[in-house]
Design an enzyme around this catalytic site. Sequence first.
Site, PDB file in Angstrom:
ATOM      1  N   LYS A   1      -5.803 -10.833  -6.135  1.00  0.00           N
ATOM      2  CA  LYS A   1      -7.057 -11.006  -5.389  1.00  0.00           C
ATOM      3  C   LYS A   1      -8.049  -9.902  -5.754  1.00  0.00           C
ATOM      4  CE  LYS A   1      -6.816  -8.244  -1.257  1.00  0.00           C
ATOM      5  NZ  LYS A   1      -7.465  -8.021  -0.006  1.00  0.00           N
TER       6      LYS A   1
ATOM      7  N   LYS B   1     -11.094  -4.144  -2.990  1.00  0.00           N
ATOM      8  CA  LYS B   1     -11.802  -2.870  -3.088  1.00  0.00           C
ATOM      9  C   LYS B   1     -10.876  -1.809  -3.629  1.00  0.00           C
ATOM     10  CE  LYS B   1     -14.109  -3.414   1.337  1.00  0.00           C
ATOM     11  NZ  LYS B   1     -13.074  -3.478   2.327  1.00  0.00           N
TER      12      LYS B   1
ATOM     13  N   LYS C   1       0.827  -1.217   0.000  1.00  0.00           N
ATOM     14  CA  LYS C   1       0.000   0.000   0.000  1.00  0.00           C
ATOM     15  C   LYS C   1       0.852   1.255   0.000  1.00  0.00           C
ATOM     16  CE  LYS C   1      -4.337  -1.897   1.556  1.00  0.00           C
ATOM     17  NZ  LYS C   1      -5.563  -1.803   2.334  1.00  0.00           N
TER      18      LYS C   1
HETATM   19  P1  ATP Z   1      -8.760  -3.161   0.511  1.00  0.00           P
HETATM   20  O1  ATP Z   1      -8.544  -3.467  -0.939  1.00  0.00           O
HETATM   21  O2  ATP Z   1      -9.300  -1.777   0.788  1.00  0.00           O
HETATM   22  O3  ATP Z   1      -7.624  -3.577   1.394  1.00  0.00           O
HETATM   23  P2  ATP Z   1     -10.245  -5.541   0.716  1.00  0.00           P
HETATM   24  O4  ATP Z   1     -11.089  -5.664  -0.491  1.00  0.00           O
HETATM   25  O5  ATP Z   1      -8.991  -6.333   0.793  1.00  0.00           O
HETATM   26  O6  ATP Z   1      -9.975  -4.027   0.955  1.00  0.00           O
HETATM   27  P3  ATP Z   1     -10.868  -5.712   3.550  1.00  0.00           P
HETATM   28  O7  ATP Z   1     -11.838  -4.796   4.206  1.00  0.00           O
HETATM   29  O8  ATP Z   1      -9.432  -5.372   3.737  1.00  0.00           O
HETATM   30  O9  ATP Z   1     -11.150  -5.843   1.981  1.00  0.00           O
HETATM   31  O10 ATP Z   1     -11.106  -7.198   4.000  1.00  0.00           O
HETATM   32  C1  ATP Z   1     -12.238  -7.700   4.680  1.00  0.00           C
HETATM   33  C2  ATP Z   1     -12.144  -9.191   4.758  1.00  0.00           C
HETATM   34  O11 ATP Z   1     -12.312  -9.765   3.453  1.00  0.00           O
HETATM   35  C3  ATP Z   1     -10.795  -9.710   5.260  1.00  0.00           C
HETATM   36  O12 ATP Z   1     -11.003 -10.821   6.094  1.00  0.00           O
HETATM   37  C4  ATP Z   1     -10.076 -10.124   4.015  1.00  0.00           C
HETATM   38  O13 ATP Z   1      -9.115 -11.129   4.248  1.00  0.00           O
HETATM   39  C5  ATP Z   1     -11.234 -10.652   3.182  1.00  0.00           C
HETATM   40  N1  ATP Z   1     -10.940 -10.567   1.735  1.00  0.00           N
HETATM   41  C6  ATP Z   1     -10.654  -9.445   1.043  1.00  0.00           C
HETATM   42  N2  ATP Z   1     -10.457  -9.715  -0.260  1.00  0.00           N
HETATM   43  C7  ATP Z   1     -10.644 -11.060  -0.393  1.00  0.00           C
HETATM   44  C8  ATP Z   1     -10.581 -11.961  -1.507  1.00  0.00           C
HETATM   45  N3  ATP Z   1     -10.319 -11.519  -2.733  1.00  0.00           N
HETATM   46  N4  ATP Z   1     -10.818 -13.266  -1.287  1.00  0.00           N
HETATM   47  C9  ATP Z   1     -11.101 -13.714  -0.038  1.00  0.00           C
HETATM   48  N5  ATP Z   1     -11.171 -12.928   1.052  1.00  0.00           N
HETATM   49  C10 ATP Z   1     -10.945 -11.619   0.889  1.00  0.00           C
END
Ligand code: ATP
Length: 334
Positions: A197, A200, A114
């Site tokens: 992955k 968001k 990040k």
């Molecule tokens: P950002 O991109 O802003 O970091 P994010 O999409 O990774 O956000 P988070 O709020 O950080 O989402 O994660 C919330 C939960 O969803 C965490 O437990 C994270 O491990 C899970 N998670 C996020 N992306 C994935 C994915 N692609 N597959 C499975 N689990 C996920």
Amino acid sequence: MSRPRVLSGIQPTADSFHLGNYLGALRQWVAMQDSCDAFYCVVDLHAITVPQDPAVLRRRTRVAAAQLFGAGLDPDRCTVFVQSHVPEHVELAWVLGCLTGFGEASRMVQFKDKSAKAGPDTASVGLFTYPILQAADILLYQTDQVPVGEDQRQHLELTRDLAQRFNHRFGETFVIPRPYILPGVAKIADLQDPTIKMSKSSSSPQGIVDVLEDPAAIRRKIGRAVTDAGTEVRADEEAKPGITNLLRIYSALTGEAVASLEQRYAGAGYGTLKKDLADVVVNALAPVRERTEKMLADTDHLDRLLAQGASRARQVAGVTMAAVRDRVGLLPPS
Ligand code: ATP
Ligand code: LTN
């Protein structure tokens, strides 16, 4: 025997959660609310580690909470709250920060990713100490299990190390938590680039399926998902990451094993698989969207549920924090 304590958190960093969040985390949260004593928080303090707009953050915090209830969390069976409503999180984070090595914090991969994106002069100290606040979230509740996606494994390791270090230095205080990571759904991939992955913050809009998205858009995105050379419907992470991802999503949402899907779609081609998967995803997300919209139509009620959650959370967090202050040697006010 008392039920295992569970805690997890999710950031209010978008107007909707995505399919990766839903399958990798939220569905486990819902499943665990009956077998465990579960605490779930919308981690708004984590969301301000990157630049954000105050009005947007307020809106997204409510939308995030509404989606948690929409996904099936029941305020009578678990505790749902907003992180900043429980000030003990920040207080414990300070104490844990004083036990964390600078080098140790510097090794966190998510920070490296990040901050590389933000640029060295833009990344904040808050982004650097983010995993320490996460450790505080977990340890305050004497958590046994933390349901998360694969990307959180390293933060969980740090949390365990900090808990052990504190216990060793100041006496048994914290339960040592274990990650709860379900293989198969722990890393749902981006639909446009199945080697990364779904995220968001880094996926393109076409690569991500939002929980609150309208059905036509969901169908379009799944129809256009990047697939692999060849025509055979077969799971193979290396050679066919795109199809493997679609099969995993399909299997997770229907309960049908990937091997059985491979057989059923043998000879049918990618198009048929995608069309059926689009139906599966639309049908799975529709009730979540409807319940979320209902929650958002009455924000007074939503805010009351969150106040109730915060008050339950503070009761537990307060006990841990009092012990921590005492162990560390902070003089109590008389
Ligand atoms: P950002 O991109 O802003 O970091 P994010 O999409 O990774 O956000 P988070 O709020 O950080 O989402 O994660 C919330 C939960 O969803 C965490 O437990 C994270 O491990 C899970 N998670 C996020 N992306 C994935 C994915 N692609 N597959 C499975 N689990 C996920
Ligand atoms: N860092 C996590 C969100 C998070 C979390 C937590 C997860 C903050 N606090 C406590 C589990 C337990 C993420 O980015 N997914």
